[in-house]
Design an enzyme around this catalytic site. Structure first.
Site, short mmCIF file in Angstrom:
data_model
loop_
_atom_site.label_atom_id
_atom_site.label_comp_id
_atom_site.label_asym_id
_atom_site.label_seq_id
_atom_site.Cartn_x
_atom_site.Cartn_y
_atom_site.Cartn_z
N THR A 173 -0.54 8.01 13.24
CA THR A 173 0.08 8.40 14.32
C THR A 173 -0.83 8.31 15.49
OG1 THR A 173 0.09 10.62 14.36
CG2 THR A 173 1.98 9.71 13.62
N LEU A 185 0.89 4.97 0.37
CA LEU A 185 0.37 6.38 0.33
C LEU A 185 1.58 7.48 0.74
CD1 LEU A 185 -2.30 7.98 0.64
CD2 LEU A 185 -2.28 7.15 3.00
N GLY A 217 3.19 12.70 5.05
CA GLY A 217 2.96 11.53 5.95
C GLY A 217 1.57 11.74 6.50
N GLN A 248 4.11 -6.80 46.25
CA GLN A 248 2.75 -6.23 45.49
C GLN A 248 3.16 -5.10 44.47
OE1 GLN A 248 0.66 -5.06 49.10
NE2 GLN A 248 -0.40 -7.05 49.00
N PHE A 285 0.78 -1.15 -0.04
CA PHE A 285 0.05 0.18 0.01
C PHE A 285 0.96 1.26 -0.02
CE2 PHE A 285 -2.23 2.94 2.94
CZ PHE A 285 -3.50 3.07 1.96
N GLU A 295 -0.17 3.73 10.00
CA GLU A 295 -1.43 3.73 9.78
C GLU A 295 -2.22 4.64 10.69
OE1 GLU A 295 -3.44 -0.07 9.05
OE2 GLU A 295 -1.54 -1.02 8.45
N GLN A 298 10.59 -3.57 33.13
CA GLN A 298 10.81 -3.21 34.46
C GLN A 298 10.82 -4.47 35.44
OE1 GLN A 298 11.55 -0.15 34.81
NE2 GLN A 298 11.79 -0.04 37.02
N GLU A 309 4.65 9.69 1.37
CA GLU A 309 5.75 10.44 0.57
C GLU A 309 6.71 11.04 1.55
OE1 GLU A 309 3.82 12.75 -2.32
OE2 GLU A 309 2.89 11.05 -3.16
C1 LIG Z 1 8.02 0.61 9.54
C2 LIG Z 1 6.85 1.67 8.90
C3 LIG Z 1 6.18 1.06 7.85
C4 LIG Z 1 5.13 1.81 7.22
N1 LIG Z 1 4.61 1.41 6.39
C5 LIG Z 1 3.84 2.01 5.46
C6 LIG Z 1 3.08 1.53 4.20
O1 LIG Z 1 3.00 0.35 4.03
N2 LIG Z 1 2.57 2.39 3.47
C7 LIG Z 1 2.37 3.74 3.56
O2 LIG Z 1 1.87 4.43 2.73
N3 LIG Z 1 2.96 4.22 4.61
C8 LIG Z 1 3.71 3.54 5.60
N4 LIG Z 1 4.32 3.77 6.54
C9 LIG Z 1 4.20 5.27 6.92
C10 LIG Z 1 3.65 5.96 8.16
O3 LIG Z 1 2.36 5.51 7.94
C11 LIG Z 1 3.92 7.14 8.26
O4 LIG Z 1 5.35 7.26 8.93
C12 LIG Z 1 3.06 8.02 9.56
O5 LIG Z 1 1.81 8.12 8.89
C13 LIG Z 1 3.56 9.22 9.95
O6 LIG Z 1 3.86 10.07 9.02
P1 LIG Z 1 5.42 10.76 9.08
O7 LIG Z 1 6.41 9.70 9.28
O8 LIG Z 1 5.44 11.74 7.97
O9 LIG Z 1 5.47 11.44 10.50
P2 LIG Z 1 4.80 13.28 10.45
O10 LIG Z 1 3.35 13.41 9.71
O11 LIG Z 1 5.86 14.18 10.00
O12 LIG Z 1 4.58 13.34 11.99
C14 LIG Z 1 5.56 13.80 12.67
C15 LIG Z 1 5.02 14.24 14.09
O13 LIG Z 1 4.07 15.19 14.03
C16 LIG Z 1 2.62 14.87 14.50
N5 LIG Z 1 1.84 15.51 13.58
C17 LIG Z 1 1.66 15.52 12.52
N6 LIG Z 1 0.49 16.28 12.04
C18 LIG Z 1 -0.19 16.79 13.06
C19 LIG Z 1 -1.46 17.71 13.54
N7 LIG Z 1 -2.21 17.99 12.53
N8 LIG Z 1 -1.62 17.62 14.92
C20 LIG Z 1 -0.86 16.92 15.80
N9 LIG Z 1 0.35 16.25 15.52
C21 LIG Z 1 0.75 16.01 14.22
C22 LIG Z 1 2.62 13.31 14.31
O14 LIG Z 1 1.73 12.61 15.12
C23 LIG Z 1 4.10 12.82 14.62
O15 LIG Z 1 4.22 12.78 16.10
C24 LIG Z 1 5.14 3.12 7.48
C25 LIG Z 1 6.09 3.76 8.31
C26 LIG Z 1 7.06 2.78 9.09
C27 LIG Z 1 7.78 3.60 10.10
#
Ligand SMILES: Cc1cc2nc3c(=O)[nH]c(=O)nc-3n(C[C@H](O)[C@H](O)[C@H](O)COP(=O)(O)OP(=O)(O)OC[C@H]3O[C@@H](n4cnc5c(N)ncnc54)[C@H](O)[C@@H]3O)c2cc1C
Length: 386
Positions: A364, A122, A128, A278, A120, A362, A335, A124
Site C-alpha cells: 500500500t 504471499l 497483508g 482556465q 505469486f 504490491e 471532474q 493471507e
Molecule cells: C486485486 C488485488 C490483487 C492482489 N494480488 C495479489 C497477488 O497476486 N499476490 C499476493 O500475494 N497478494 C495480492 N494482493 C494482496 C495485496 O498485496 C494486499 O491486499 C496488500 O498488501 C494490503 O494488505 P491487506 O489487504 O491485508 O491490508 P492491511 O495490511 O490490513 O492494511 C489495511 C490498512 O492499514 C494500513 N497499514 C497496515 N500496516 C501499516 C503500518 N505499519 N503503518 C501504517 N499503515 C499501515 C495499510 O496501508 C492499509 O491502509 C492483491 C490484492 C488485491 C486487492
C-alpha cells in the site's frame, strides 16, 4: 534488445493496444473476460516473456526496456496486462532471480511462451502489509514438504499452472527468516482455488483464495534450494514489480489525459468549449505535469536497476508517487467530464475504479512510505546517500 528493435516492438504494441484492445474494453468489463484470441496474440508478440532471458524463449528485456512497453500497455484496461503481468513480474521473477538452473530450465520457457501462467502467493487472510507474519506452514517429511494454509486475493489464481508460494518452514522463527519460497503446481492434490473475488474494478482480471490442505511438494521445488530465503526472494521480486506497476500507472494517466483533452475540446458550455476555461486548463496542466514527473522518475530508477544498482527505495518512491498520481489524474478526468464522468458509457468512469487498486497491492502507499523513510534513516546512520 537493440534500440531499433525495441522501438519497433514498442510501436507494434502501441498500435495493437489502440486498434485492437481499446475497442474491446467495454466487452471485457461486461463479460469479465479477456477473449482467447487476445491471449494468443499476446503470446505471439512474446509479451508473456518480456522479462525472461532469450535463452529461455523470452524477449530478454531489461527493466529499463520493459517499462517502455508497460507505459504503452497502461493506455488500455489493466485487465489486459494482468493476463501476462504475473508471468513477466511477480510470478516468474522469484524463479529467475533466485531459482536453481534446473528450476529455470523447467519453468521459464513455459512461462515465456504463455503455456503456463504463474501466480505469486504471499498475502493471507491475516497477513497483508505485515507479510512476514504469514502462517501457511510447510513441513519437511523426507524428500518432500507438506503444505497447509490459505492465501488471499491471488492474481490469476483461477488461471495459474504454478504458484510461487511463500510458506513458513521454521515454526520457531515467526519472522521473515522462517519463510521459504516454493514452486507449487496448481494441479497438486489438496490445492483448491476459491471462487473469483467480486472486485471494485479491473473486470476481466481475476483474483481468488488459494487453499492448501496437506499439499505434497517435492523438496527440489524450494526456490534456490535453500530454506529461509523466501522473504528475501519476495522482496526482490516486489522491488522490480513496483517499478512495473508504476509504469502501468503512467500509461493509465496518459489515457485519462487523452480522454480529458478530447472531451474538453468537444464539450461546450457558456458558448465555448470548456477547454477554453482556465480552471479546466489548470486541471489538464496539473495532470500533464504529474504524469511527466512520474515517467521521468521511473525511467531513471529503471535504468539504475538495469545497471545493477540497488534501487529499493527509489522503486518505492516511484510506486508511491505514480499510483497516487494516477488517482489524482483519474479524479480530475471525471471532474472534467462533469456528470458524464459518472456514467459508465465514458471510459474515465471505468478507469477511475480500475486505477484505485494501484495504491493497494504490491505494498500500500503507507507501506511504500515506511520503506522510503526507513531507508532514509538507515542512510543517515551510515552516512550513505545524498
Ligand atoms: C486485486 C488485488 C490483487 C492482489 N494480488 C495479489 C497477488 O497476486 N499476490 C499476493 O500475494 N497478494 C495480492 N494482493 C494482496 C495485496 O498485496 C494486499 O491486499 C496488500 O498488501 C494490503 O494488505 P491487506 O489487504 O491485508 O491490508 P492491511 O495490511 O490490513 O492494511 C489495511 C490498512 O492499514 C494500513 N497499514 C497496515 N500496516 C501499516 C503500518 N505499519 N503503518 C501504517 N499503515 C499501515 C495499510 O496501508 C492499509 O491502509 C492483491 C490484492 C488485491 C486487492
Amino acid at each position: 534488445m537493440d534500440k531499433e528493435t525495441l522501438e519497433q516492438t514498442r510501436l507494434t504494441l502501441r498500435r495493437f493496444v489502440r486498434e485492437r484492445l481499446v475497442p474491446l474494453e467495454k466487452q471485457v468489463a461486461d463479460d469479465d473476460r479477456v477473449p482467447d484470441d487476445i491471449r494468443r496474440a499476446f503470446a505471439e508478440m512474446g509479451l508473456f516473456g518480456i522479462s525472461i532471458p532469450e535463452e529461455y524463449g523470452g524477449l530478454g528485456l531489461d527493466l529499463a526496456e520493459e517499462v517502455e512497453l508497460i507505459f504503452e500497455m497502461g493506455w488500455t484496461s489493466p485487465a489486459f496486462r494482468s493476463m501476462f503481468g504475473s508471468n513477466v513480474g511477480i510470478g516468474s521473477q522469484g524463479i529467475l532471480i533466485d531459482g536453481t538452473p534446473e528450476q529455470k530450465e523447467k519453468w521459464l520457457p513455459k512461462l515465456a511462451s504463455g503455456e503456463v501462467i504463474a501466480s505469486f502467493a504471499l498475502t493471507e487472510p491475516d497477513a497483508g502489509s505485515d507479510a512476514a507474519s504469514l502462517r501457511t506452514r510447510a513441513e519437511r517429511q523426507g524428500d518432500h514438504y507438506v503444505i497447509n494454509g490459505a492465501k488471499r486475493y491471488i492474481t490469476n489464481a483461477p488461471h495459474a499452472g504454478i504458484f510461487t508460494l511463500m510458506a513458513r518452514t521454521d515454526q520457531n522463527n515467526k519472522g521473515a527468516g522462517g519463510i521459504t519460497a516454493f514452486i507449487v503446481e496448481a494441479n497438486s492434490p489438496g490445492l483448491s482455488i476459491g471462487k473469483p473475488d467480486k472486485k471494485m474494478g479491473q473486470r476481466g482480471a481475476h483474483t481468488a483464495d488459494v487453499v492448501f490442505d496437506n499439499v505434497k511438494v517435492p523438496a527440489e521445488n524450494v526456490i534456490g534450494g535453500r530454506e529461509g530465503q523466501g522473504f528475501k526472494t519476495a522482496m526482490k521480486v516486489l522491488d522490480r514489480g513496483r517499478l512495473h506497476i508504476a509504469a502501468l500507472c503512467v500509461g493509465a494517466a496518459e489515457r485519462l489525459i487523452h480522454e480529458s483533452v478530447s472531451y474538453a475540446r468537444e464539450r461546450k458550455q457558456f458558448g465555448q468549449p470548456i477547454a477554453e476555461f482556465q480552471l479546466v486548463q489548470a486541471m489538464l496542466a496539473d495532470s500533464r505535469t504529474e504524469a511527466y514527473a512520474a515517467r521521468c522518475m521511473i525511467r531513471e530508477a529503471a535504468m539504475r536497476y538495469a545497471a545493477g544498482e540497488n534501487v529499493s527505495m527509489e522503486a518505492s518512491c516511484c510506486k508511491y508517487y505514480a499510483s497516487e498520481m494516477v488517482g489524482r489524474v483519474a479524479d480530475r478526468a471525471v471532474q472534467i467530464h462533469g456528470g458524464a464522468g459518472y456514467m459508465q458509457e465514458y471510459a474515465v468512469e471505468r478507469f477511475y475504479r480500475d486505477v484505485r487498486l494501484f495504491r493497494l497491492y504490491e505494498g500500500t502507499s503507507q507501506i511504500q512510505q515506511i520503506v522510503i523513510a526507513r531507508q532514509m534513516l538507515r542512510q543517515a546512520e551510515t552516512g550513505a546517500g545524498g
